[in-house]
Design a protein around this motif. Structure first.
Motif, short mmCIF file in Angstrom:
data_model
loop_
_atom_site.label_atom_id
_atom_site.label_comp_id
_atom_site.label_asym_id
_atom_site.label_seq_id
_atom_site.Cartn_x
_atom_site.Cartn_y
_atom_site.Cartn_z
N PRO A 84 5.22 2.28 3.54
CA PRO A 84 5.60 3.61 3.06
C PRO A 84 4.67 4.08 1.94
N LEU A 85 3.53 4.62 2.30
CA LEU A 85 2.54 4.97 1.30
C LEU A 85 2.39 6.48 1.19
N TYR A 86 2.11 6.93 -0.02
CA TYR A 86 1.78 8.34 -0.22
C TYR A 86 0.27 8.49 -0.14
N MET A 87 -0.16 9.16 0.93
CA MET A 87 -1.59 9.21 1.22
C MET A 87 -2.39 9.96 0.14
N ASP A 88 -1.73 10.84 -0.58
CA ASP A 88 -2.48 11.67 -1.55
C ASP A 88 -2.59 11.02 -2.92
N MET A 89 -2.20 9.74 -3.01
CA MET A 89 -2.29 9.07 -4.31
C MET A 89 -3.34 7.95 -4.26
N GLU A 93 -2.18 4.93 -8.95
CA GLU A 93 -1.16 5.97 -9.15
C GLU A 93 0.11 5.62 -8.37
N TYR A 94 -0.11 5.12 -7.15
CA TYR A 94 1.02 4.76 -6.31
C TYR A 94 1.84 3.64 -6.95
N PHE A 97 3.83 4.87 -9.72
CA PHE A 97 5.02 5.57 -9.21
C PHE A 97 6.12 4.58 -8.85
N ILE A 98 5.73 3.50 -8.15
CA ILE A 98 6.71 2.48 -7.77
C ILE A 98 7.33 1.86 -9.02
N GLN A 144 3.60 -3.05 -3.09
CA GLN A 144 4.78 -2.22 -3.38
C GLN A 144 6.04 -3.08 -3.34
#
Lengths: 330, 234
Positions: A84-89, A93-94, A97-98, A144
């Protein structure tokens, strides 16, 4: 540590998971094995609290997932099938966020550094996730799951889509992690499970069909074992020689050309007949070209266990399609 | 909650959406301001804001369409729902990110009354009440968009349904007036965010309207939470 009891999940009339129960002890690496669509992911999604079960309970350290979701979720690190990754980070940064999302109390810098070193992503930390290769994405997903040092790791097919080298690396990482954590790992790749896991639960059609150590599973179903032998000379003579040896149950052969035959020998699995074979053949001046033992692999166990299920299912669906055909006739 | 809020707000600016929203909002509002206030030398800003409700219909769907659909597409909803955070906090975090971006546009628009101050004396308080009313009305409509985004899988569908819904609410007062039943008109008026907003344009800052807008958002946030929970149970 994890107790799953009588878990059932229905999607409409279809049971994706049917009355599944098992326990995982602290520090154990449990392999969750099954063909695609067997209900592995559904089980994991229920344990992690992503979806709820139709009936049955999951408790972690005595806490019910549905009644104490936040406490249980804090104990679990989950790597779903698609990380479950945020592609725009970027990777850092990701992870930041975690860190904030999971409200982790550990010191940010040392914790993230440690995790990035464990899964070897330090060199890509400033790159956008969408530009990473599949292998690196998988590792970021694993990072993550590791954030906050959860006691339990649930990994859904962690090596899917990786190249052989990456698969080896990820397996190594998982094995290391398993030294101090409880891990549930799903896979439909058998060597993987037998390489990493201490215990295997085989699931098929939403039902548990077997649960044991990889060794016991192979042994239990093996019963008899066999040898494959290639030798030069008359097949009938050789067959006679083999049959005379103690412990041989049956033998069959096939001509593979140039005066060489291949023999399939089935033994009772207790006596080692390899030496006897050697002496008997050399006494008759028949050179042995090849001799290999045939143990039952986990693969065969798996196929055996899942095939019977499948056969009855196929029959069932056949009947159903016949019924449908009749309907359309009317 | 703050982690989700920060991430969503940030992602408006890693995609064109944030820039498009701010750019078009400020451009349109600038044109309206010049036309309704400067050009006509009117110091009352209610016409300006009445015209500006256009951005509710056209641009708010842009803000809310990807809030939940994107997570479903990338499977990051799995991450959020298995993290030690309640669904309510997830929804509120996302809702607030859209509200704050919308509010940010309004804060920039606060320049307009001060531009008017250069030319003469105006009473700032009723104007600020208008800003507040516009902000609350927008926040209410955003909550509808958030709800719609959680119920569908595709951004486009979310945007279109949100557009239709907000447009429907906008013209509902007019449709209701066609039917001469007081009951229907009463029911529609109650639901009409725009009708409530016109009270602000009349220069009235009533507590009941503020409470109305806040509870409107709360209801839709609650519905969003329910729809996400329901999906997990089905």
């Amino acid at each position: 540590m994890i107790t799953v009891s009588n878990l059932t999940k229905k999607y409409g009339a279809k049971k994706a998971v049917d009355n599944v129960s098992f326990t995982v002890k602290k520090g154990e690496i449990l392999g969750f094995l099954g063909p695609n669509g067997a209900g592995k992911t559904t089980c994991m999604n229920i344990i992690t609290g992503y979806i709820s079960s139709t009936s049955g309970t999951v408790t972690v350290d005595g806490l019910d997932v549905l009644k104490n979701p936040e406490e249980v979720k804090r104990k679990i690190g989950y790597l779903p099938e698609n990380p479950p990754l945020y592609m725009d980070m970027t990777v850092s940064e990701y992870l930041r966020f975690i860190y904030e999302l999971k409200k982790i109390k550990l010191d940010y810098n040392t914790h993230v550094k440690e995790i990035m070193e464990t899964v070897k992503i330090t060199d890509v930390k400033n790159r956008l996730i969408k530009n990473l290769s599949k292998g690196y994405k998988q590792r970021v997903g694993l990072a993550q799951a590791l954030m906050g040092n959860p006691e339990i790791l649930i990994l859904d097919e962690p090596t899917v889509g990786l190249d052989p080298k990456q698969i080896n690396e990820i397996r190594g990482v998982i094995k290391d992690l398993g030294k101090e954590r409880t891990i549930i790992l799903s896979s439909h790749i058998l060597p993987e499970v037998s390489a990493i896991c201490e215990r295997v639960v085989i699931i098929n059609g939403g039902v548990i069909v077997a649960s044991d150590t990889p060794e016991n599973l192979s042994k239990g179903l093996a019963g008899k074992s066999g040898l494959t032998l290639q030798a030069e000379g008359e097949a009938e003579v050789a067959q006679g020689i083999i049959k005379d040896i103690d412990g041989v149950l049956s033998v069959s052969f096939k001509d593979i050309g140039e005066g060489v035959f291949e023999y399939y020998i089935e033994t009772d699995g207790e006596t080692d007949i390899r030496k006897d074979l050697f002496y008997a053949f050399s006494k008759n001046n028949m050179p042995i070209l090849m001799l290999t033992p045939r143990g039952v692999t986990l693969e065969e166990v798996f196929l055996k266990l899942t095939a019977s299920e499948k056969a009855s299912k196929d029959e069932h669906s056949k009947q159903q399609s016949e019924v449908k055909n009749n309907d359309s006739d009317i | 909650m703050t982690a989700i809020f920060k991430r969503e707000l940030r992602s408006y600016f890693t995609s064109p959406i944030g820039y498009v929203f701010l750019g078009i909002t400020l451009l349109v509002s600038g044109i309206f301001f010049v036309y309704s206030n400067l050009y006509r030398t009117v110091k009352d800003m209610s016409d300006f804001f009445n015209d500006l409700t256009l951005i509710f219909v056209l641009l708010l769907p842009l803000l809310t369409m990807r809030l939940f659909t994107e997570d479903k597409k990338n499977k990051t909803d799995q991450l959020l729902l298995t993290a030690p955070v309640t669904v309510t906090k997830i929804v509120v975090g996302k809702y607030l990110s859209a509200v704050v971006l919308f509010g940010f546009a309004l804060v920039i628009m606060l320049i307009y009354p001060f531009v008017m101050l250069l030319y003469g004396k105006i009473n700032l308080l009723p104007i600020f009440a208008l800003y507040l009313g516009f902000f609350l009305a927008g926040a209410s409509l955003i909550s509808i968009g958030v709800f719609i985004s959680a119920t569908t899988e595709s951004q486009i569908i979310a945007a279109v349904i949100t557009f239709i819904t907000i447009f429907g609410i906008m013209i509902s007062g007019w449709i209701a007036s066609v039917f001469n039943y007081p009951f229907i008109r009463y029911a529609v008026d109650w639901f009409s965010v725009f009708k409530r907003f016109t009270e602000f344009t009349a220069g009235v800052l009533s507590l009941s309207s503020v409470v109305y807008f806040l509870s409107f958002s709360a209801v839709f946030i609650y519905l969003t939470v329910l729809s996400i929970e329901k999906k997990r149970w089905s």
